[in-house]
Motif scaffolding. Structure first.
Motif, PDB file in Angstrom:
ATOM      1  N   LYS A   1      40.839 -21.551  18.432  1.00 56.42           N
ATOM      2  CA  LYS A   1      40.180 -21.529  19.916  1.00 56.42           C
ATOM      3  C   LYS A   1      38.783 -21.729  19.807  1.00 56.42           C
ATOM      4  CE  LYS A   1      40.339 -20.286  24.281  1.00 56.42           C
ATOM      5  NZ  LYS A   1      39.525 -19.936  24.769  1.00 56.42           N
ATOM      6  N   GLN A   2      37.697 -21.239  19.382  1.00 57.17           N
ATOM      7  CA  GLN A   2      36.558 -21.281  19.888  1.00 57.17           C
ATOM      8  C   GLN A   2      35.872 -22.766  18.918  1.00 57.17           C
ATOM      9  OE1 GLN A   2      33.690 -18.379  17.727  1.00 57.17           O
ATOM     10  NE2 GLN A   2      32.845 -18.243  19.731  1.00 57.17           N
ATOM     11  N   ALA A   3      36.931 -23.132  17.838  1.00 52.63           N
ATOM     12  CA  ALA A   3      36.146 -24.756  16.763  1.00 52.63           C
ATOM     13  C   ALA A   3      36.164 -25.781  17.902  1.00 52.63           C
ATOM     14  CB  ALA A   3      36.902 -24.593  16.219  1.00 52.63           C
ATOM     15  N   LEU A   4      38.423 -25.254  18.981  1.00 56.18           N
ATOM     16  CA  LEU A   4      38.065 -26.693  19.868  1.00 56.18           C
ATOM     17  C   LEU A   4      37.413 -26.249  21.159  1.00 56.18           C
ATOM     18  CD1 LEU A   4      42.083 -25.632  19.463  1.00 56.18           C
ATOM     19  CD2 LEU A   4      40.354 -27.779  18.106  1.00 56.18           C
ATOM     20  N   ASP A   5      38.494 -25.190  21.912  1.00 50.07           N
ATOM     21  CA  ASP A   5      37.179 -25.189  23.051  1.00 50.07           C
ATOM     22  C   ASP A   5      36.166 -23.316  22.895  1.00 50.07           C
ATOM     23  OD1 ASP A   5      37.106 -24.799  25.802  1.00 50.07           O
ATOM     24  OD2 ASP A   5      38.646 -24.313  25.842  1.00 50.07           O
ATOM     25  N   ILE A   6      34.834 -23.456  23.415  1.00 49.31           N
ATOM     26  CA  ILE A   6      34.140 -22.198  22.557  1.00 49.31           C
ATOM     27  C   ILE A   6      34.323 -21.776  24.075  1.00 49.31           C
ATOM     28  CG2 ILE A   6      32.271 -21.275  23.177  1.00 49.31           C
ATOM     29  CD1 ILE A   6      30.696 -24.323  22.610  1.00 49.31           C
ATOM     30  N   ARG A   7      34.623 -21.312  25.310  1.00 49.09           N
ATOM     31  CA  ARG A   7      35.386 -20.448  26.196  1.00 49.09           C
ATOM     32  C   ARG A   7      35.852 -21.203  27.308  1.00 49.09           C
ATOM     33  NH1 ARG A   7      30.076 -19.873  26.364  1.00 49.09           N
ATOM     34  NH2 ARG A   7      29.932 -17.776  25.107  1.00 49.09           N
ATOM     35  N   GLY A   8      36.559 -20.250  27.913  1.00 53.51           N
ATOM     36  CA  GLY A   8      37.360 -20.521  28.630  1.00 53.51           C
ATOM     37  C   GLY A   8      35.592 -20.754  30.340  1.00 53.51           C
ATOM     38  N   ASP A   9      37.300 -20.358  31.761  1.00 47.56           N
ATOM     39  CA  ASP A   9      35.811 -20.305  32.766  1.00 47.56           C
ATOM     40  C   ASP A   9      35.813 -18.744  32.782  1.00 47.56           C
ATOM     41  OD1 ASP A   9      34.709 -20.333  35.115  1.00 47.56           O
ATOM     42  OD2 ASP A   9      35.135 -21.963  36.201  1.00 47.56           O
ATOM     43  N   VAL A  10      35.069 -18.138  32.918  1.00 47.02           N
ATOM     44  CA  VAL A  10      34.980 -17.006  32.827  1.00 47.02           C
ATOM     45  C   VAL A  10      35.139 -16.411  34.422  1.00 47.02           C
ATOM     46  CG1 VAL A  10      34.446 -16.364  30.360  1.00 47.02           C
ATOM     47  CG2 VAL A  10      33.085 -16.248  31.925  1.00 47.02           C
ATOM     48  N   LEU A  11      34.213 -17.003  35.179  1.00 50.43           N
ATOM     49  CA  LEU A  11      34.120 -17.126  36.287  1.00 50.43           C
ATOM     50  C   LEU A  11      35.428 -16.880  36.964  1.00 50.43           C
ATOM     51  CD1 LEU A  11      30.821 -18.005  37.812  1.00 50.43           C
ATOM     52  CD2 LEU A  11      31.210 -15.821  37.435  1.00 50.43           C
ATOM     53  N   PHE A  12      36.185 -18.361  36.829  1.00 55.04           N
ATOM     54  CA  PHE A  12      37.729 -18.363  37.322  1.00 55.04           C
ATOM     55  C   PHE A  12      39.001 -17.348  36.736  1.00 55.04           C
ATOM     56  CE2 PHE A  12      41.591 -20.897  36.603  1.00 55.04           C
ATOM     57  CZ  PHE A  12      41.983 -20.434  38.377  1.00 55.04           C
ATOM     58  N   GLU A  13      38.770 -16.995  35.188  1.00 51.57           N
ATOM     59  CA  GLU A  13      39.661 -16.014  34.682  1.00 51.57           C
ATOM     60  C   GLU A  13      39.152 -14.399  35.165  1.00 51.57           C
ATOM     61  OE1 GLU A  13      38.228 -15.916  30.662  1.00 51.57           O
ATOM     62  OE2 GLU A  13      39.333 -17.772  30.231  1.00 51.57           O
ATOM     63  N   GLU A  14      37.826 -14.430  36.131  1.00 51.14           N
ATOM     64  CA  GLU A  14      37.793 -13.116  36.373  1.00 51.14           C
ATOM     65  C   GLU A  14      38.637 -13.070  37.633  1.00 51.14           C
ATOM     66  OE1 GLU A  14      35.871 -10.317  35.555  1.00 51.14           O
ATOM     67  OE2 GLU A  14      36.483 -10.515  33.832  1.00 51.14           O
ATOM     68  N   SER A  15      37.920 -14.604  38.065  1.00 47.70           N
ATOM     69  CA  SER A  15      39.048 -14.773  40.099  1.00 47.70           C
ATOM     70  C   SER A  15      40.567 -14.450  39.835  1.00 47.70           C
ATOM     71  CB  SER A  15      38.371 -16.034  40.380  1.00 47.70           C
ATOM     72  OG  SER A  15      36.731 -16.329  39.964  1.00 47.70           O
ATOM     73  N   VAL A  16      41.353 -14.955  38.570  1.00 47.89           N
ATOM     74  CA  VAL A  16      42.278 -14.281  38.751  1.00 47.89           C
ATOM     75  C   VAL A  16      42.343 -13.429  38.299  1.00 47.89           C
ATOM     76  CG1 VAL A  16      44.507 -15.638  37.591  1.00 47.89           C
ATOM     77  CG2 VAL A  16      42.978 -16.803  38.100  1.00 47.89           C
ATOM     78  N   ALA A  17      42.043 -12.337  37.240  1.00 51.04           N
ATOM     79  CA  ALA A  17      42.198 -11.127  37.261  1.00 51.04           C
ATOM     80  C   ALA A  17      42.414 -10.269  38.698  1.00 51.04           C
ATOM     81  CB  ALA A  17      41.030 -10.702  36.453  1.00 51.04           C
ATOM     82  N   HIS A  18      41.504 -10.294  39.813  1.00 48.60           N
ATOM     83  CA  HIS A  18      41.490  -9.913  40.664  1.00 48.60           C
ATOM     84  C   HIS A  18      42.876 -10.445  41.384  1.00 48.60           C
ATOM     85  CE1 HIS A  18      39.856  -7.708  43.843  1.00 48.60           C
ATOM     86  NE2 HIS A  18      40.082  -9.080  44.887  1.00 48.60           N
ATOM     87  N   LEU A  19      43.045 -11.393  41.452  1.00 49.90           N
ATOM     88  CA  LEU A  19      44.291 -11.435  42.060  1.00 49.90           C
ATOM     89  C   LEU A  19      45.277  -9.993  41.364  1.00 49.90           C
ATOM     90  CD1 LEU A  19      45.565 -15.355  42.225  1.00 49.90           C
ATOM     91  CD2 LEU A  19      45.185 -13.681  43.828  1.00 49.90           C
TER      92      LEU A  19
END
Length: 491
Positions: free
Chosen positions: A364-382
């Motif tokens: 996945k890193q070769a295709l997409d280095i990383r996702g939007d980690v702030l967004f992922e953290e925000s969803v984790a808070h839900l």
């Protein structure tokens, strides 16, 4: 504030020793840029003073070039606004990246240097703005707690000290979201997993792509339903795999047929949607689930289990996923947060053995280095705040009510032209029309009434299938009634 413009100093070459006047060189260069499509009709050229500064010329020279272009019909002067490329050009032959058909390429003696994903481009038509969109089963973004995600995102974005920490999570996704998902899936699906067995992706489709790419290679074989999610079929074929199609009936995919295939030679992969199969919405029976698990263990058959909307079940409690049973790490489990919140929220996840997920994260890193980690953290808070769980409870109750109303309206609107079964879960109704009834024509008639509905062509897996998925979850009562009224007027 300076207006952003093209780098004309590099686009326009001025030869001071040329016999062609400099103003004419400028006008000719601008005409060529327009013909090549680099400057589009309606584009505002820099003011003569600014252009002269860029080209290091006298302003009167640029004014003369602009006047020449205006006289020839290439420029329009709008008072108190400036010089604009004319909407109606005297000559137009722009170059573009338009996809050429094989016939065009052959006639031009050009070589196709890229892979042909589709046979041809679909015929397009000018679309008018629609008052109503009928999708194939999306959640209603209007009821999702998106404002809470935005608030949390703003809060985290201001805490610059956490940014480096979040970036350290890497390509497998936010540790907070992976931890919350592991806990959530344990409670709701009996998955015995750790955060190290969770990979976060931009939607479930990417999760499937990563998992399949880890397994398939040219010449591989994949068992899929004869009626199946079309984008997955296309993905497997693009990876060089051969599809082995197995019948899907009211109890789900034919497990006996899968066993017979395995007896001959174990395929490279099985793709299965046990809950609310796409497109038919049927659920794999408990009896077939038990037998399929035995087949997976005996033949060591790798499986991608796509469970995109497990949480939306309206009758009896949903059966547990294949991944919740003992499967010796041969079942890869796919889920979607997009289907929980909104289609524009691109979040999915892949569950597998710890080493498989680590290896998959490198792919996945070769295709997409990383996702939007702030967004992922925000969803984790839900999840951690319990808001996601409350949203799911509200959604299931609402979507069940909408399903019932939608099916009643369909009954009264379709008459004898189509038939369907009320789905036990999910967000769409699989509707089969009379073989002689044209879904594309119905789509066209609905379009004249301001209603968009796809023409069913994506479900043409077999010649004897004339069906379409009609999504209900994203429609409120007024919208359902508008659709039913449009249907009645379109026969």
């Amino acid at each position: 504030m300076a207006v952003q413009t093209l780098p004309f100093s590099t686009l326009i070459a001025v030869e001071r020793q040329s016999a062609i006047p400099i103003f004419k060189q400028i006008s000719n260069s601008l005409i060529e840029l327009i013909k090549n499509g680099k400057i589009k009709p309606g584009y505002q050229l820099p003011a003569s003073r600014d252009m002269a500064s860029m080209l290091k010329l006298n302003r009167t020279t640029v004014i003369a070039a602009y006047e020449e272009l205006q006289a020839e019909g290439w420029l329009e002067v709008i008072k108190r606004k400036g010089n604009f490329v004319a909407q109606q050009l005297p000559v137009t032959s722009p170059r573009s990246f338009e996809v050429s058909t094989p016939e065009k390429l052959s006639s031009q003696n050009q070589e196709i240097f890229y892979r042909q994903i589709a046979v041809r481009q679909p015929i397009t038509r000018q679309l008018k703005p629609y008052q109503l969109m009928i999708n194939d089963g999306y959640p209603d973004a209007r009821i999702a707690p998106l404002d809470l995600i935005v608030d949390r995102y703003k809060f985290l974005s201001r805490r610059t000290n956490v940014h480096n920490k979040l970036l350290a999570d890497g390509s497998n996704g936010s540790i907070s979201l992976r931890t919350e998902l592991a806990l959530f899936l344990s409670k709701t699906r009996a998955l015995d997993i750790t955060p190290e067995q969770v990979l976060i992706t931009h939607g479930a489709q990417l999760a499937i792509s990563v998992a399949a790419s880890m397994i398939l290679q040219p010449g591989s074989t994949v068992i899929v339903g004869d009626l199946n999610y079309p984008l997955v079929d296309r993905l497997f074929e693009q990876l060089g795999a051969k599809l082995i199609k197995v019948k899907v009936d009211h109890d789900g995919i034919d497990v006996d047929a899968i066993e017979n295939i395995c007896k001959q030679s174990t395929p490279s992969l099985l793709y299965v949607i046990p809950h609310h199969h796409h497109p038919t919405t049927v659920t794999l029976s408990a009896e077939r689930r038990v037998k399929l698990l035995d087949i997976i263990r005996r033949y060591r058959l790798p499986v991608i289990e796509d469970d995109y909307d497990y949480d939306f079940h309206y009758g009896n409690a949903p059966i547990l996923p294949l991944a919740s049973a003992e499967h010796e790490n041969f079942v890869l489990y796919i889920g979607s947060i997009s289907k929980t919140l909104a289609p524009t929220i691109r979040l999915g996840y892949l569950i597998g053995g710890e080493d498989f997920i680590w290896q998959a994260s490198k792919l996945k890193q070769a295709l997409d280095i990383r996702g939007d980690v702030l967004f992922e953290e925000s969803v984790a808070h839900l999840f951690s705040s319990g808001e996601m769980q409350r949203h799911l409870r509200r959604s299931v109750k609402l979507y069940q009510k909408r399903r019932d109303e939608f099916c009643e309206l369909l009954n009264s609107s379709l008459g004898n032209t189509a038939k369907f079964s009320v789905p036990n879960g999910g967000m769409a109704v699989w509707t089969l029309f009379d073989p002689e009834y044209s879904i594309p024509q119905l789509s066209e008639r609905l379009a004249t009434r301001g209603v968009f509905m796809n023409d069913g062509s994506i479900y043409k897996y077999k010649n004897d299938v004339n069906g379409i998925r009609l999504g209900f979850a994203s429609l409120n009562s007024n919208e359902m009634q508008s659709f039913a009224h449009a249907l009645k007027g379109s026969w």
